[in-house]
Design a protein around this motif. Structure first.
Motif: not given
Ligand code: FES
Length: 584
Positions: A208, A212-213, A216, A278, A280, A325
């Motif tokens: 993460m 992906s932060t 997402s 998440l 993040g 992930m």
């Protein structure tokens, strides 16, 4: 999830923007039609169809995007099938690892390019192909400013990796193994073997991290087919998703479903909720402010902090947790995670599909409670930290941020003597010097590393722990900088100090030996130095950063805003509408 055309007016072909280029009976439009046939297309293959731009950040210098040429082909095939005319527009690729000094320097460059690519060409709507850290906010910032229908097709995370039985998460474990090498816990031979083993497939970092932060968050805001951000790059469903983007954008164009029709503050708050759940990257705090600003929406560090105080880290993903992930996708992905925090979401907000968040998550299921946690079983309880803590004080009057969930509990309230480095070079040269006067209680400071000072605010914020302290077993220290930190890293690292030292922020006034006090619970960061002494130091302060007189770096230094304002260029923030180009 298909596009919902209910209640939306369908445009006539004459209302499409591209028709200004193609439809008139003029010598100029003749040239446009003629040149479009130069590539071998027949007139009827593109005339009378929505023109769909595919902005592609593929590059051989951007390994995370190495599959995006193939994904562009999947988008094209679906656009043709849906009755559109696809055209691919290559754009600057800001591959995180190989671009120096930092991709952040070029985020605004790509944002400008995306906006101008859409403006200068006969484009009716676009599919944005990106995913490696800055490419997501950059493409979206440009697209929001241009305000055409757009959908984001994320590059997707790489497959989970292992080396000799150890999980290898991109970024997070590189740092871990590097420290092990410095301590002699692994050999040089092991280190070289890791080089070839750690990044297992196409796609963005599998932790993460910032990539992906940001994908997402963009997903939660509504810029994607719901859940698209979680699909691994190497999965066949990723190709299918790319094709669905092609199909959806044609519907979006016919119904003029552009950001200004659906993008609201509620969408951004949903993005912030996802960010916190998440765990993040701290980088998102800068990008979210910049993206919202492009839409004319005010989003502040305080707005994000308010959500962070309520939504704990729930996704059990590196660097906060211990999964990757791919496991997150198999556990149900982002939609399953959003369902677990639905009481914090605006369920009526809609996105590119013109369907509400309530519909996105209605059929989402969690298949692994260890990976996708509930509010009663967080990865990190709120009492032990959150994804974003905002600090203020005489060291950072306009704010500094940290991922407090990644800080050692004993450092949450800390007083220690500063040891100051004026440049990254000085830090690198001296940090492992056995004669360096430093203890585990020292506070390491790196300055002149902010938006103007570096320039570009590189990811230097995970300042190294001196080798002699590592050998004593020290694994975390309080570290402070006006730089950023990779989303894949962890530690008690205070980042984004604003205003930065290069423009005279108080960080420039600290001296080695000053006592620094951090109190995360109170949200404060101060140097215990009198106002009179600070005023005296300011009187003799001389800038030490390099000032560029030409090149893009000069433009950047002259126009970049500070971290708490999003680091956008002052002339690119929301303002009066730029007119369509004249066609003569
Ligand atoms: Fe591209 Fe991490 S380096 S996503």
């Amino acid at each position: 999830m298909s596009f919902n055309a209910n209640d939306l007016h369908k445009l006539d072909i004459s209302a499409l923007r591209s028709q200004r280029w193609y439809a008139p009976d003029t010598i100029r439009a003749f040239a446009h039609r003629q040149r479009s046939q130069q590539s071998g297309l027949n007139r009827e293959e593109f005339m009378g169809k929505p023109v769909i731009g595919i902005i592609n950040t593929w590059s051989e210098m951007s390994p995370c995007h190495s599959h995006l040429r193939e994904r562009a082909e999947a988008v094209k095939r679906a656009v043709w099938a849906a009755g559109g005319y696809p055209v691919e527009l290559p754009a600057l690729s800001v591959g995180e690892v190989l671009v120096k000094p930092t991709t952040m320097l070029y985020r605004n460059f790509l944002a400008m390019e995306a906006e101008e690519l859409l403006r200068q060409h006969p484009i009716d709507g676009a599919v944005l192909l990106g995913g490696c850290d800055k490419s997501t906010p950059a493409l979206l910032m440009g697209a929001i400013s241009m305000d055409l229908p757009v959908i984001f097709c994320p590059a997707g995370p790489m497959s989970s990796g292992k080396w000799r039985g150890h999980v290898t998460g991109a970024g997070t474990h590189t740092k871990k193994f590097w420290d092990q090498l410095r301590l002699g816990a692994i050999t040089q031979h092991d280190w070289v073997e890791l080089e070839g083993a750690m990044t297992r497939s196409i796609g963005t970092c599998n932790t993460m991290g910032t990539a992906s932060t940001m994908t997402s968050i963009a997903d939660a805001i509504g810029f994607m087919l719901p859940g698209a951000s979680s699909i691994p790059a190497a999965d066949s469903r990723h190709v299918q998703m790319a094709a669905q983007c092609g199909q959806t954008i044609v519907d979006m164009v016919w119904h003029d479903h552009k950001p200004s029709r659906w993008l609201t503050r509620a969408n951004f708050i949903n993005g912030v909720v996802a960010y916190m759940a998440l765990g993040g990257s701290t980088n998102a705090a800068i990008h979210l402010i910049a993206m919202a600003n492009r839409a004319g929406i005010t989003l502040t560090l305080e707005d994000m902090e308010a959500v962070a105080r309520e939504v704990p880290v729930l996704a059990n993903l590196f660097p906060s947790g211990d999964q990757l992930m791919e496991e997150f996708f198999f556990a149900g992905g982002l939609m399953a995670q959003l369902k677990k925090v639905q009481q914090f979401l605006n369920l009526d907000a809609i996105g590119v599909t013109n369907r509400p968040v309530a519909a996105w998550i209605a059929n989402a299921n969690c298949y692994d409670d260890n990976v996708i946690r509930s509010l009663d079983n967080p990865v990190v309880p709120l009492s032990q930290g959150c994804a974003l803590a905002v600090l203020r004080g005489n060291l950072c009057p306009n704010g500094a941020v940290m991922k407090s969930s990644a800080a050692k509990p004993e450092l949450r309230h800390h007083k220690g003597a500063a040891i100051v480095f004026d440049s990254h070079q000085e830090l690198s040269d001296r940090i492992d010097d056995p004669a360096l006067d430093i203890t585990k209680d020292s506070v390491v400071i790196l300055r002149n590393a902010g938006p103007v000072g570096a320039p570009g605010m590189p990811e230097w914020g995970n300042l190294p722990i001196p080798k002699k302290l590592l050998q004593e077993g020290v694994t975390d220290m309080v570290r402070i900088t006006d730089a950023r930190m990779s989303g894949t890293h962890y530690g008690t690292c205070i980042l984004h100090v604003a205003p930065e030292s290069a423009i005279g922020g108080p960080l420039a006034l600290v001296r080695t030996g000053d006592i620094i006090e951090l109190d995360i619970a109170k949200g404060s960061l101060n140097m215990l130095v009198s106002d009179e002494e600070l005023a005296e130091r300011r009187r003799t302060l001389k800038p030490v950063h390099k000032v560029y007189e030409r090149s893009y770096a000069a433009l950047y230094q002259q126009h970049v805003t500070q971290a708490d304002q999003g680091c956008d260029f002052d002339f690119l923030q929301a303002g009066s509408k730029v007119p369509e180009p004249p066609i003569f």
